[in-house]
Write a protein that holds these residues in place. Structure first.
Motif, mmCIF file in Angstrom:
data_model
loop_
_atom_site.group_PDB
_atom_site.id
_atom_site.type_symbol
_atom_site.label_atom_id
_atom_site.label_comp_id
_atom_site.label_asym_id
_atom_site.label_seq_id
_atom_site.Cartn_x
_atom_site.Cartn_y
_atom_site.Cartn_z
ATOM 1 N N ALA A 147 0.959 -1.370 -0.008
ATOM 2 C CA ALA A 147 -0.035 0.269 -0.068
ATOM 3 C C ALA A 147 0.665 1.487 -0.233
ATOM 4 O O ALA A 147 0.225 2.660 -0.643
ATOM 5 C CB ALA A 147 -1.212 0.277 0.712
ATOM 6 N N ALA A 148 2.169 1.078 0.142
ATOM 7 C CA ALA A 148 2.944 2.566 0.713
ATOM 8 C C ALA A 148 3.862 2.435 -0.863
ATOM 9 O O ALA A 148 3.177 3.986 -1.584
ATOM 10 C CB ALA A 148 4.581 1.935 1.548
ATOM 11 N N ARG A 149 3.874 1.559 -1.199
ATOM 12 C CA ARG A 149 4.071 1.454 -2.795
ATOM 13 C C ARG A 149 3.899 1.987 -3.500
ATOM 14 O O ARG A 149 3.558 3.173 -3.990
ATOM 15 C CB ARG A 149 4.269 0.562 -3.410
ATOM 16 N N ALA A 150 1.920 2.105 -3.401
ATOM 17 C CA ALA A 150 0.891 2.259 -4.270
ATOM 18 C C ALA A 150 1.157 3.531 -4.350
ATOM 19 O O ALA A 150 1.170 5.076 -4.867
ATOM 20 C CB ALA A 150 -0.382 1.818 -4.279
ATOM 21 N N ALA A 151 0.558 3.771 -3.317
ATOM 22 C CA ALA A 151 0.209 5.816 -2.470
ATOM 23 C C ALA A 151 1.600 6.601 -2.871
ATOM 24 O O ALA A 151 1.552 7.927 -3.274
ATOM 25 C CB ALA A 151 0.172 5.855 -1.066
ATOM 26 N N ALA A 152 2.806 6.065 -2.837
ATOM 27 C CA ALA A 152 4.336 6.803 -3.370
ATOM 28 C C ALA A 152 4.493 7.020 -4.569
ATOM 29 O O ALA A 152 3.833 7.668 -5.605
ATOM 30 C CB ALA A 152 5.284 6.263 -2.676
ATOM 31 N N GLN A 153 3.619 5.800 -5.483
ATOM 32 C CA GLN A 153 3.458 6.182 -6.937
ATOM 33 C C GLN A 153 2.403 6.886 -7.622
ATOM 34 O O GLN A 153 2.218 7.879 -8.070
ATOM 35 C CB GLN A 153 3.230 4.974 -7.600
ATOM 36 N N MET A 154 0.914 7.828 -6.689
ATOM 37 C CA MET A 154 0.435 8.167 -7.048
ATOM 38 C C MET A 154 1.072 9.945 -6.771
ATOM 39 O O MET A 154 -0.008 11.201 -6.351
ATOM 40 C CB MET A 154 -1.288 8.556 -6.078
ATOM 41 N N GLY A 155 2.024 10.573 -5.784
ATOM 42 C CA GLY A 155 3.021 11.298 -4.995
ATOM 43 C C GLY A 155 2.480 11.299 -4.146
ATOM 44 O O GLY A 155 2.685 13.121 -3.217
ATOM 45 N N TRP A 156 1.982 10.437 -3.187
ATOM 46 C CA TRP A 156 0.940 10.473 -2.200
ATOM 47 C C TRP A 156 2.264 10.875 -1.137
ATOM 48 O O TRP A 156 2.160 9.445 -0.198
ATOM 49 C CB TRP A 156 -0.005 9.844 -1.529
ATOM 50 N N ALA A 176 10.192 -3.771 1.107
ATOM 51 C CA ALA A 176 9.943 -2.836 1.788
ATOM 52 C C ALA A 176 11.552 -2.161 0.546
ATOM 53 O O ALA A 176 11.254 -0.794 1.064
ATOM 54 C CB ALA A 176 10.668 -3.070 3.166
ATOM 55 N N SER A 177 11.933 -3.134 -0.019
ATOM 56 C CA SER A 177 13.111 -2.222 -1.025
ATOM 57 C C SER A 177 12.329 -1.149 -2.358
ATOM 58 O O SER A 177 13.158 -0.046 -2.234
ATOM 59 C CB SER A 177 13.983 -3.828 -1.331
ATOM 60 N N LEU A 178 12.010 -1.922 -2.729
ATOM 61 C CA LEU A 178 10.692 -1.766 -3.455
ATOM 62 C C LEU A 178 9.984 -0.630 -3.217
ATOM 63 O O LEU A 178 10.018 0.466 -4.396
ATOM 64 C CB LEU A 178 10.243 -2.188 -4.696
ATOM 65 N N ALA A 179 9.415 -0.591 -1.204
ATOM 66 C CA ALA A 179 8.201 0.237 -1.486
ATOM 67 C C ALA A 179 9.108 1.611 -1.144
ATOM 68 O O ALA A 179 8.954 2.790 -1.714
ATOM 69 C CB ALA A 179 7.818 0.455 -0.721
ATOM 70 N N TRP A 180 10.786 1.946 -0.568
ATOM 71 C CA TRP A 180 11.349 3.041 -0.275
ATOM 72 C C TRP A 180 11.803 4.032 -1.654
ATOM 73 O O TRP A 180 11.571 4.342 -1.877
ATOM 74 C CB TRP A 180 12.436 2.508 0.586
ATOM 75 N N ASP A 181 12.729 2.914 -2.233
ATOM 76 C CA ASP A 181 12.538 2.901 -3.893
ATOM 77 C C ASP A 181 11.558 4.162 -4.208
ATOM 78 O O ASP A 181 11.647 5.441 -4.695
ATOM 79 C CB ASP A 181 12.734 2.048 -4.379
ATOM 80 N N ALA A 182 10.167 3.687 -4.297
ATOM 81 C CA ALA A 182 9.373 4.279 -4.891
ATOM 82 C C ALA A 182 9.453 6.134 -3.576
ATOM 83 O O ALA A 182 8.574 6.713 -4.306
ATOM 84 C CB ALA A 182 7.395 3.645 -4.750
ATOM 85 N N ILE A 183 9.444 5.556 -2.791
ATOM 86 C CA ILE A 183 8.729 7.289 -1.448
ATOM 87 C C ILE A 183 9.791 8.109 -1.857
ATOM 88 O O ILE A 183 9.463 9.245 -2.318
ATOM 89 C CB ILE A 183 9.269 6.740 -0.237
ATOM 90 N N SER A 184 11.472 7.530 -1.990
ATOM 91 C CA SER A 184 12.874 8.432 -2.239
ATOM 92 C C SER A 184 12.991 9.261 -3.541
ATOM 93 O O SER A 184 13.646 10.307 -3.670
ATOM 94 C CB SER A 184 13.982 7.557 -1.602
#
Length: 259
Positions: free
Chosen positions: A153-162, A214-222
């Motif tokens: 869910a964190a990765r999907a939110a990061a891809q929306m810019g949230w 988690a690695s992919l999610a942080w990649d999308a966030i940062s």
């Protein structure tokens, strides 16, 4: 969770095929040469499979509600309730038809992410409030499915810019992952992880899935594959090597016993 493989594959092919740089790996260049219809077909098959499985589970809720209720109250079964929402979030991120900036994407994210948060409150809340439901007593490898749900869910939110929402979901997932990681490495006698049925032993590979996601999610966030993402990747690689060593030693022991 086994059925989540096809949705992960759809996301992988989309990631590899998106605007590859000139110096990209050979696999990425090969994927970019495949026709877009091939990926659309893969995604459509994944959508049909997930829709069918979701329909069957809805029918089970209607026809066998007591069984579903018992799963919800079971310390292992409740974790599998995250699986459909994880699959839908993965399928949403790999969709070739819904833009990440569109309203449809945002609405679907809320539809699939809210049940994950509700289940988080149920599972994590009982660790603090219910007598025998302490994490040291009920924690087992399937508990990591809840962590994976937060990270997807964190990765999907990061891809929306949230970004703030993504960081919130990421921190929630990683905080409980650290608790589970330490708890499962310091298992007490008679704990749930020690009494896991043999048919569920493959879930030990969830030790790899959580840091990988988690690695992919942080990649999308940062916005870049920085040192944090690399550390999480190397952690998953180390856990994978550890599990392979354990499996090989068990196979060798069984072969000796058989001879």
């Amino acid at each position: 969770m086994k059925s989540s493989g096809i949705y992960s594959q759809a996301l992988l092919w989309k990631t590899l095929g998106e605007s590859p740089p000139r110096d990209a790996h050979a696999i990425r260049r090969f994927v970019s040469l495949l026709p877009s219809t091939a990926f659309a077909l893969l995604w459509s098959i994944a959508l049909f499979t997930l829709a069918l499985l979701s329909l069957l589970y809805i029918l089970r809720c209607l026809l066998h509600f007591q069984r579903v209720k018992s799963e919800f109250l079971h310390h292992v079964g409740v974790n599998y309730l995250f699986a459909p929402f994880i699959s839908w979030l993965l399928l949403l991120q790999s969709s070739p038809f819904i833009a990440q900036e569109s309203t449809y994407y945002s609405v679907l994210w809320w539809v699939f992410a809210v049940p994950v948060i509700i289940l988080d409150v149920k599972i994590y809340g009982q660790w603090f409030t219910k007598g025998k439901r302490f994490v040291s007593a009920v924690a087992n490898p399937t508990s990591q499915i809840s962590v994976i749900g937060n990270l997807v869910a964190a990765r999907a939110a990061a891809q929306m810019g949230w970004r703030e929402t993504a960081i919130c979901m990421f921190s929630l997932g990683m905080a409980h992952y650290l608790v589970l990681f330490v708890t499962l490495y310091q298992r007490l006698a008679g704990s749930a992880s020690n009494n896991l049925p043999e048919m569920l032993r493959p879930v030990f590979f969830l030790f790899i899935a959580a840091p990988s996601i988690a690695s992919l999610a942080w990649d999308a966030i940062s916005g870049t594959y920085d040192n944090v993402s690399k550390m999480l990747f190397f952690l998953s690689l180390f856990l994978f090597m550890s599990l392979v060593r354990i499996i090989l030693s068990q196979l060798r022991r069984r072969r000796i016993e058989f001879e």
